[in-house]
Design a protein around this motif. Structure first.
Motif, PDB file in Angstrom:
ATOM      1  N   ASN A  27       0.862  -1.187   0.000  1.00 32.38           N
ATOM      2  CA  ASN A  27       0.000   0.000   0.000  1.00 32.38           C
ATOM      3  C   ASN A  27       0.901   1.240   0.000  1.00 32.38           C
ATOM      4  N   THR A  28       0.493   2.250  -0.743  1.00 32.58           N
ATOM      5  CA  THR A  28       1.252   3.502  -0.798  1.00 32.58           C
ATOM      6  C   THR A  28       0.398   4.619  -0.221  1.00 32.58           C
ATOM      7  N   ILE A  29       1.000   5.360   0.705  1.00 35.68           N
ATOM      8  CA  ILE A  29       0.353   6.507   1.331  1.00 35.68           C
ATOM      9  C   ILE A  29       1.150   7.744   0.919  1.00 35.68           C
ATOM     10  N   ALA A  30       0.500   8.728   0.332  1.00 39.11           N
ATOM     11  CA  ALA A  30       1.223   9.936  -0.092  1.00 39.11           C
ATOM     12  C   ALA A  30       0.456  11.177   0.326  1.00 39.11           C
ATOM     13  N   LEU A  31       1.155  12.067   1.017  1.00 41.01           N
ATOM     14  CA  LEU A  31       0.609  13.377   1.374  1.00 41.01           C
ATOM     15  C   LEU A  31       1.146  14.407   0.390  1.00 41.01           C
ATOM     16  N   LYS A  32       0.272  15.214  -0.169  1.00 39.17           N
ATOM     17  CA  LYS A  32       0.660  16.282  -1.080  1.00 39.17           C
ATOM     18  C   LYS A  32       0.203  17.607  -0.473  1.00 39.17           C
ATOM     19  N   LEU A  33       1.134  18.514  -0.255  1.00 41.25           N
ATOM     20  CA  LEU A  33       0.827  19.830   0.309  1.00 41.25           C
ATOM     21  C   LEU A  33       1.170  20.884  -0.735  1.00 41.25           C
ATOM     22  N   LYS A  34       0.203  21.693  -1.096  1.00 44.58           N
ATOM     23  CA  LYS A  34       0.336  22.626  -2.224  1.00 44.58           C
ATOM     24  C   LYS A  34       0.202  24.067  -1.755  1.00 44.58           C
ATOM     25  N   SER A  35       1.125  24.909  -2.243  1.00 46.23           N
ATOM     26  CA  SER A  35       1.090  26.334  -1.912  1.00 46.23           C
ATOM     27  C   SER A  35       1.767  27.111  -3.036  1.00 46.23           C
ATOM     28  N   PRO A  36       1.396  28.369  -3.271  1.00 47.35           N
ATOM     29  CA  PRO A  36       2.036  29.123  -4.350  1.00 47.35           C
ATOM     30  C   PRO A  36       3.541  29.310  -4.128  1.00 47.35           C
ATOM     31  N   LEU A  37       4.300  29.273  -5.218  1.00 46.54           N
ATOM     32  CA  LEU A  37       5.729  29.607  -5.171  1.00 46.54           C
ATOM     33  C   LEU A  37       5.877  31.066  -4.777  1.00 46.54           C
ATOM     34  N   GLN A  38       6.686  31.322  -3.737  1.00 46.19           N
ATOM     35  CA  GLN A  38       6.871  32.703  -3.282  1.00 46.19           C
ATOM     36  C   GLN A  38       8.311  32.919  -2.846  1.00 46.19           C
ATOM     37  N   ASP A  39       8.830  34.105  -3.158  1.00 49.66           N
ATOM     38  CA  ASP A  39      10.208  34.451  -2.783  1.00 49.66           C
ATOM     39  C   ASP A  39      10.490  34.238  -1.302  1.00 49.66           C
ATOM     40  N   GLY A  40       9.582  34.713  -0.474  1.00 53.35           N
ATOM     41  CA  GLY A  40       9.846  34.733   0.961  1.00 53.35           C
ATOM     42  C   GLY A  40       9.786  33.381   1.650  1.00 53.35           C
ATOM     43  N   THR A  41       9.180  32.387   1.008  1.00 59.61           N
ATOM     44  CA  THR A  41       8.996  31.092   1.684  1.00 59.61           C
ATOM     45  C   THR A  41       9.608  29.910   0.940  1.00 59.61           C
ATOM     46  N   VAL A  42      10.113  30.122  -0.279  1.00 57.69           N
ATOM     47  CA  VAL A  42      10.513  28.990  -1.127  1.00 57.69           C
ATOM     48  C   VAL A  42      11.576  28.116  -0.462  1.00 57.69           C
ATOM     49  N   THR A  43      12.531  28.720   0.248  1.00 53.03           N
ATOM     50  CA  THR A  43      13.618  27.935   0.847  1.00 53.03           C
ATOM     51  C   THR A  43      13.155  27.251   2.128  1.00 53.03           C
ATOM     52  N   LYS A  44      12.364  27.949   2.934  1.00 48.30           N
ATOM     53  CA  LYS A  44      11.800  27.303   4.130  1.00 48.30           C
ATOM     54  C   LYS A  44      10.980  26.086   3.737  1.00 48.30           C
ATOM     55  N   ARG A  45      10.201  26.256   2.697  1.00 42.59           N
ATOM     56  CA  ARG A  45       9.317  25.169   2.254  1.00 42.59           C
ATOM     57  C   ARG A  45      10.118  23.977   1.720  1.00 42.59           C
ATOM     58  N   ALA A  46      11.248  24.273   1.086  1.00 36.90           N
ATOM     59  CA  ALA A  46      12.109  23.202   0.590  1.00 36.90           C
ATOM     60  C   ALA A  46      12.756  22.441   1.744  1.00 36.90           C
ATOM     61  N   LEU A  47      13.035  23.134   2.813  1.00 43.42           N
ATOM     62  CA  LEU A  47      13.693  22.534   3.983  1.00 43.42           C
ATOM     63  C   LEU A  47      12.718  21.721   4.840  1.00 43.42           C
ATOM     64  N   LEU A  48      11.474  22.188   4.923  1.00 41.10           N
ATOM     65  CA  LEU A  48      10.497  21.640   5.866  1.00 41.10           C
ATOM     66  C   LEU A  48      10.302  20.120   5.788  1.00 41.10           C
ATOM     67  N   PRO A  49      10.055  19.518   4.608  1.00 45.83           N
ATOM     68  CA  PRO A  49       9.763  18.074   4.606  1.00 45.83           C
ATOM     69  C   PRO A  49      10.916  17.225   5.144  1.00 45.83           C
ATOM     70  N   TYR A  50      12.157  17.702   4.947  1.00 52.63           N
ATOM     71  CA  TYR A  50      13.307  16.928   5.425  1.00 52.63           C
ATOM     72  C   TYR A  50      13.421  16.989   6.947  1.00 52.63           C
ATOM     73  N   VAL A  51      12.998  18.115   7.517  1.00 42.60           N
ATOM     74  CA  VAL A  51      12.952  18.223   8.981  1.00 42.60           C
ATOM     75  C   VAL A  51      11.822  17.352   9.536  1.00 42.60           C
ATOM     76  N   LEU A  52      10.676  17.367   8.874  1.00 39.26           N
ATOM     77  CA  LEU A  52       9.533  16.566   9.338  1.00 39.26           C
ATOM     78  C   LEU A  52       9.845  15.072   9.365  1.00 39.26           C
ATOM     79  N   GLN A  53      10.612  14.586   8.377  1.00 41.84           N
ATOM     80  CA  GLN A  53      10.884  13.149   8.312  1.00 41.84           C
ATOM     81  C   GLN A  53      12.019  12.707   9.244  1.00 41.84           C
ATOM     82  N   SER A  54      12.596  13.662   9.989  1.00 44.32           N
ATOM     83  CA  SER A  54      13.762  13.340  10.816  1.00 44.32           C
ATOM     84  C   SER A  54      13.398  12.823  12.203  1.00 44.32           C
TER      85      SER A  54
END
Length: 429
Positions: A27-54
């Motif tokens: 069985n495959t479980i996948a969460l998809k979280l969608k938000s507009p690309l934005q200058d102020g958050t793009v790097t935080k958002r890229a970092l977040l999933p790796y912190v969550l899985q730690s």
């Protein structure tokens, strides 16, 4: 032909997608979280999933979390960040054995969903912030991921092409963010951003396998307790597709110490997933540069021996076509001219019925291969969420079959050259 049965259920603040199939033993479980690309958050958002899985509240280290996955019959956990159109997408995916095929009747799906909910909703925190050690470690890893793009000159050239072509547009942003932003991100600011993600993101949960959607819904209701700050019905985030008027074709030439020049050309297709001629665009791209029988491959690489590689791909939600080739610097002008000639040939209908038939066959085979994996199936279905247009998977095969030569030519006449980017070697180096 019924390729897949997808059932969507509106939950409190997110959408559940259940896909019942006997095709997979897991069985495959996948969460998809969608938000507009934005200058102020793009790097935080890229970092977040790796912190969550730690680490999580109950499994407060990477080792303990991985041990828990091992206990679930070797379940795998992966995260990723990508962009579709002008959205930045976080994906958290777990593949877990189906208890129906095991001797022990452990409720694996329920336990997997419970762990997935914990990863999203109960990450490890210290005094209202993420763990500083984990954030620092993942910042270093993200820096390496971004640096890897600069080291891989094909990826670098594609990134630079998009930055130049989409100047002033959100799509110019790299899904992995910017190295220069990393110093300003700390455990507290990232946790504050995470809280806003839980409140505002459009969230879709996919579960694929030998399941019963009604049973899965009951489990999901029990374990996915969204925060009170999240509305029961999150408004869908809309990013309108705005065609760009091209006045002059940009030409950008950069020099670096590279042995092989990278010629990457960007076009506006003026067609997106939402449009009726999307399938004609798929066939167009296959004939033009998508496959080994394509015009780019044959005319640029095979006949003229000008390129080490020559191919094209298109972005479904932004309406872009990217042409990529690796060439010797002295062949730049000749190569550009031949590529322009292939674009013109497509506009003039200079392609054969044989090419159309061959391309349709390869496309249909490619689609079926993609649907052979649960992750591929989810990616195809997620196009419907991003575009807010529902296309049943059966339509993909049927609509490709129905594409005519006139429709391909009509799409070809919508394709406009926008930007030519060339990364050349240093003269005399």
């Amino acid at each position: 032909m019924n390729l897949v049965k997808e059932e969507t259920v509106s939950m409190k603040g997110f959408t559940l997608h259940g896909i019942e199939t006997l095709k997979y033993k897991t069985n495959t479980i996948a969460l998809k979280l969608k938000s507009p690309l934005q200058d102020g958050t793009v790097t935080k958002r890229a970092l977040l999933p790796y912190v969550l899985q730690s680490a999580t509240k109950n499994f407060p280290s990477a080792l303990k979390l991985r041990t828990r996955l091992d206990d679930l019959y070797g379940a795998s956990l992966n995260v990723d960040v990508s962009k579709k159109g002008e959205f930045q997408i976080i994906t958290i995916r777990m593949d877990i054995a189906n208890e129906k095929y095991l001797n022990e009747q452990t409720p694996l799906l329920e336990q997997g969903l419970k762990l997935m909910a914990e990863i999203l909703l109960e990450p490890l925190s210290e005094n209202g912030a993420f763990s500083k050690a984990i954030v620092d470690k993942e910042k270093r890893a993200l820096k390496q991921r971004i640096q890897a793009i600069y080291d891989d000159k094909m990826r670098y050239a594609n990134m630079r092409l998009i930055q130049e072509m989409c100047e002033g547009e959100p799509y110019r942003l790299n899904a992995y963010g910017n190295i220069e932003d990393l110093d300003d991100i700390d455990a507290q600011s990232l946790y504050d951003y995470y809280k806003s993600v839980l409140t505002d993101d459009e969230i879709d949960l996919y579960i694929v396998g030998d399941i019963k959607v009604s049973e899965v819904k009951t489990i999901v209701e029990k374990v996915f307790r969204m925060p009170d700050s999240r509305s029961s019905q999150i408004a869908k985030t809309k990013v309108s597709y705005i065609p760009k008027k091209i006045v002059n074709v940009k030409e950008i030439i950069e020099e670096q110490d590279v042995k092989q020049g990278k010629l990457h050309i960007g076009c506006r297709t003026n067609v997106t997933y939402q449009d009726d001629d999307y399938f004609a665009l798929q066939v167009y791209n296959g004939i033009f540069g998508g496959f080994s029988h394509s015009k780019l491959f044959i005319n640029v690489r095979e006949k003229e021996s000008l390129a080490y590689y020559a191919a094209s791909r298109f972005e479904s939600h932004k309406g872009l076509l990217m042409i990529m080739s690796g060439i010797e610097s002295q062949n730049y002008k000749k190569c550009v001219d031949i590529i322009k000639k292939q674009l013109e040939d497509m506009r003039n209908g200079n392609f054969t019925d044989k090419e159309i038939i061959q391309t349709k066959a390869v496309l249909k085979n490619q689609i079926l291969e993609t649907l052979d994996t649960a992750s591929g199936l989810i990616e195809v279905l997620y196009h419907n969420v991003v575009s807010e247009v529902h296309r049943p998977l059966e339509d993909w095969i049927t609509k490709i079959d129905e594409v005519t030569k006139d429709e391909i030519q009509a799409v070809a006449n919508k394709v406009e050259l926008d930007t030519i980017y060339f990364l050349k070697g240093l003269e005399g180096a």
